[in-house]
Design a protein around this motif. Structure first.
Motif, PDB file in Angstrom:
ATOM      1  N   ASN A  19       1.212   3.920  -3.175  1.00 45.15           N
ATOM      2  CA  ASN A  19       1.006   5.124  -3.059  1.00 45.15           C
ATOM      3  C   ASN A  19       2.059   6.272  -3.295  1.00 45.15           C
ATOM      4  O   ASN A  19       2.038   7.450  -3.702  1.00 45.15           O
ATOM      5  CB  ASN A  19       0.190   5.605  -1.788  1.00 45.15           C
ATOM      6  CG  ASN A  19      -1.129   4.761  -1.912  1.00 45.15           C
ATOM      7  OD1 ASN A  19      -2.028   5.673  -2.437  1.00 45.15           O
ATOM      8  ND2 ASN A  19      -1.503   3.654  -1.452  1.00 45.15           N
ATOM      9  N   LEU A  47       0.839  -1.111  -0.051  1.00 51.02           N
ATOM     10  CA  LEU A  47       0.143  -0.091   0.047  1.00 51.02           C
ATOM     11  C   LEU A  47       0.895   1.264  -0.113  1.00 51.02           C
ATOM     12  O   LEU A  47       0.612   2.164  -0.792  1.00 51.02           O
ATOM     13  CB  LEU A  47      -0.856  -0.082   1.288  1.00 51.02           C
ATOM     14  CG  LEU A  47      -1.892   1.096   1.586  1.00 51.02           C
ATOM     15  CD1 LEU A  47      -3.077   1.025   0.466  1.00 51.02           C
ATOM     16  CD2 LEU A  47      -2.368   1.289   2.861  1.00 51.02           C
ATOM     17  N   PHE A  69      -4.091   3.656   8.859  1.00 52.99           N
ATOM     18  CA  PHE A  69      -4.074   4.990   8.039  1.00 52.99           C
ATOM     19  C   PHE A  69      -4.628   5.018   6.882  1.00 52.99           C
ATOM     20  O   PHE A  69      -4.611   4.079   6.140  1.00 52.99           O
ATOM     21  CB  PHE A  69      -2.615   5.613   8.188  1.00 52.99           C
ATOM     22  CG  PHE A  69      -1.636   4.495   7.683  1.00 52.99           C
ATOM     23  CD1 PHE A  69      -1.618   4.214   6.385  1.00 52.99           C
ATOM     24  CD2 PHE A  69      -0.961   3.915   8.627  1.00 52.99           C
ATOM     25  CE1 PHE A  69      -0.636   3.479   5.963  1.00 52.99           C
ATOM     26  CE2 PHE A  69       0.016   2.884   8.262  1.00 52.99           C
ATOM     27  CZ  PHE A  69       0.046   2.830   6.788  1.00 52.99           C
ATOM     28  N   SER A  70      -4.993   6.407   6.343  1.00 51.49           N
ATOM     29  CA  SER A  70      -5.285   6.344   4.848  1.00 51.49           C
ATOM     30  C   SER A  70      -4.076   6.899   4.385  1.00 51.49           C
ATOM     31  O   SER A  70      -3.128   7.541   4.767  1.00 51.49           O
ATOM     32  CB  SER A  70      -6.301   7.422   4.498  1.00 51.49           C
ATOM     33  OG  SER A  70      -5.909   8.831   4.659  1.00 51.49           O
ATOM     34  N   PRO A  71      -3.724   6.455   2.773  1.00 57.72           N
ATOM     35  CA  PRO A  71      -2.793   6.795   2.126  1.00 57.72           C
ATOM     36  C   PRO A  71      -2.390   8.188   2.115  1.00 57.72           C
ATOM     37  O   PRO A  71      -1.297   8.944   2.083  1.00 57.72           O
ATOM     38  CB  PRO A  71      -2.737   6.139   1.006  1.00 57.72           C
ATOM     39  CG  PRO A  71      -3.747   4.807   0.877  1.00 57.72           C
ATOM     40  CD  PRO A  71      -4.683   5.322   2.185  1.00 57.72           C
ATOM     41  N   LYS A  72      -3.625   8.833   1.984  1.00 58.22           N
ATOM     42  CA  LYS A  72      -3.674  10.351   1.962  1.00 58.22           C
ATOM     43  C   LYS A  72      -2.815  11.068   2.946  1.00 58.22           C
ATOM     44  O   LYS A  72      -2.121  12.082   2.990  1.00 58.22           O
ATOM     45  CB  LYS A  72      -4.790  11.021   1.784  1.00 58.22           C
ATOM     46  CG  LYS A  72      -5.600  10.935   0.312  1.00 58.22           C
ATOM     47  CD  LYS A  72      -6.811  11.785   0.307  1.00 58.22           C
ATOM     48  CE  LYS A  72      -7.534  11.443  -1.254  1.00 58.22           C
ATOM     49  NZ  LYS A  72      -8.801  11.760  -1.004  1.00 58.22           N
ATOM     50  N   VAL A  73      -3.146  10.594   4.253  1.00 55.55           N
ATOM     51  CA  VAL A  73      -2.588  11.059   5.420  1.00 55.55           C
ATOM     52  C   VAL A  73      -1.055  10.676   5.519  1.00 55.55           C
ATOM     53  O   VAL A  73      -0.276  11.844   5.895  1.00 55.55           O
ATOM     54  CB  VAL A  73      -3.367  10.475   6.753  1.00 55.55           C
ATOM     55  CG1 VAL A  73      -2.452  10.651   7.881  1.00 55.55           C
ATOM     56  CG2 VAL A  73      -4.661  10.819   6.859  1.00 55.55           C
ATOM     57  N   LYS A  92      -2.257   3.828  12.974  1.00 58.78           N
ATOM     58  CA  LYS A  92      -2.787   2.804  12.275  1.00 58.78           C
ATOM     59  C   LYS A  92      -4.094   2.518  12.732  1.00 58.78           C
ATOM     60  O   LYS A  92      -4.285   2.466  13.879  1.00 58.78           O
ATOM     61  CB  LYS A  92      -1.987   1.470  12.253  1.00 58.78           C
ATOM     62  CG  LYS A  92      -0.626   1.561  11.476  1.00 58.78           C
ATOM     63  CD  LYS A  92      -0.081   0.080  11.466  1.00 58.78           C
ATOM     64  CE  LYS A  92       1.268  -0.213  10.779  1.00 58.78           C
ATOM     65  NZ  LYS A  92       1.765  -1.492  10.858  1.00 58.78           N
TER      66      LYS A  92
END
Ligand code: CA
Length: 228
Positions: A22, A18, A108-112, A106
């Motif tokens: 990203n 992931l 977490f979103s990849p954006k963060v 955790k």
């Protein structure tokens, strides 16, 4: 410009993938390893621009990896973001004390993750001279004059309050624990203890009035200056 190189130390394959996917999509060069030992080796070998370090690793855990990184002159300056299990405040504190630059709970979103990585790399690139005037919204801090204004109105702060505000405002979004705050005002003949940091913050917020929300409490950890 060379792409920034990020080392990911994470034993869970799906999280590793992931992050790889990203971060690569954002243009970063990514190297992933699954253990702390490999992580230390790689860090020394490739001198990455940033390390994402999982807290829970087999054999050698994340905190020990962080400690080793910060002990070694070839890796001590590489910023480290710890990936911690959600809500484990003790872990967050020990990570920061071990020299980690930031943490991401955790799951977490990849954006963060991308946002934090960018923020930490940006901080690394633009070290602020301590004498520079800081402008944060309506708030202006002038360390040379030892002066703080909000909408051009002067705010009368004690030396300790000024130092704490200046410390926090230099790195918006960055969490400082009470020990770090105490350290920053240490040596000025002010007896500052853990608890009195809270008292200072309360006083500071009162004087900042409408801008008091700029200083945010991070429960169980410490304080940070709001990211504007
Ligand atoms: Ca893990």
């Amino acid at each position: 410009m060379a792409k920034e190189h990020i080392l990911v130390i994470e034993d869970e394959q799906d999280i590793q993938e992931l992050l790889r996917y990203n971060l690569s999509s954002e243009g970063y060069t990514v190297t992933c390893v699954s253990s702390g030992e490999e992580g230390l080796q790689k860090a020394r070998a490739i001198s990455p621009d940033l390390i994402l370090l999982d807290r829970m690793l087999p054999n050698m855990e994340g905190l020990d990896v962080c400690r080793e990184l910060k002990k070694d002159t070839s890796t001590e300056d590489i910023p480290v973001i710890m990936l911690t299990a959600k809500g484990e405040e003790a872990d967050i504190i020990s990570g920061l004390e071990m020299g980690a630059d930031d943490y991401i709970p955790k799951p977490f979103s990849p954006k963060v993750v991308i946002a934090r990585v960018r923020a930490v790399l940006r901080r690394e690139k633009t070290p602020e001279a301590p004498a520079d005037v800081l402008r944060r919204g309506d708030l202006v801090i002038n360390p040379g004059k030892h002066e703080v204004t909000i909408n051009n109105d002067q705010v009368a702060l004690t030396i300790t309050e000024f130092k704490i505000l200046h410390l926090l405002a230099r790195k918006p979004g960055w969490v400082f624990n009470r020990d770090q705050i105490v350290d920053s005002v240490h040596g000025e003949n002010y007896a500052v203890t853990d608890r009195s940091v809270d008292v200072q913050i309360t006083g500071l917020r009162k004087k900042l009035g409408v801008s008091s929300a700029l200083i945010e409490t991070v429960r169980g950890v410490g304080y940070r200056f709001k990211e504007l």
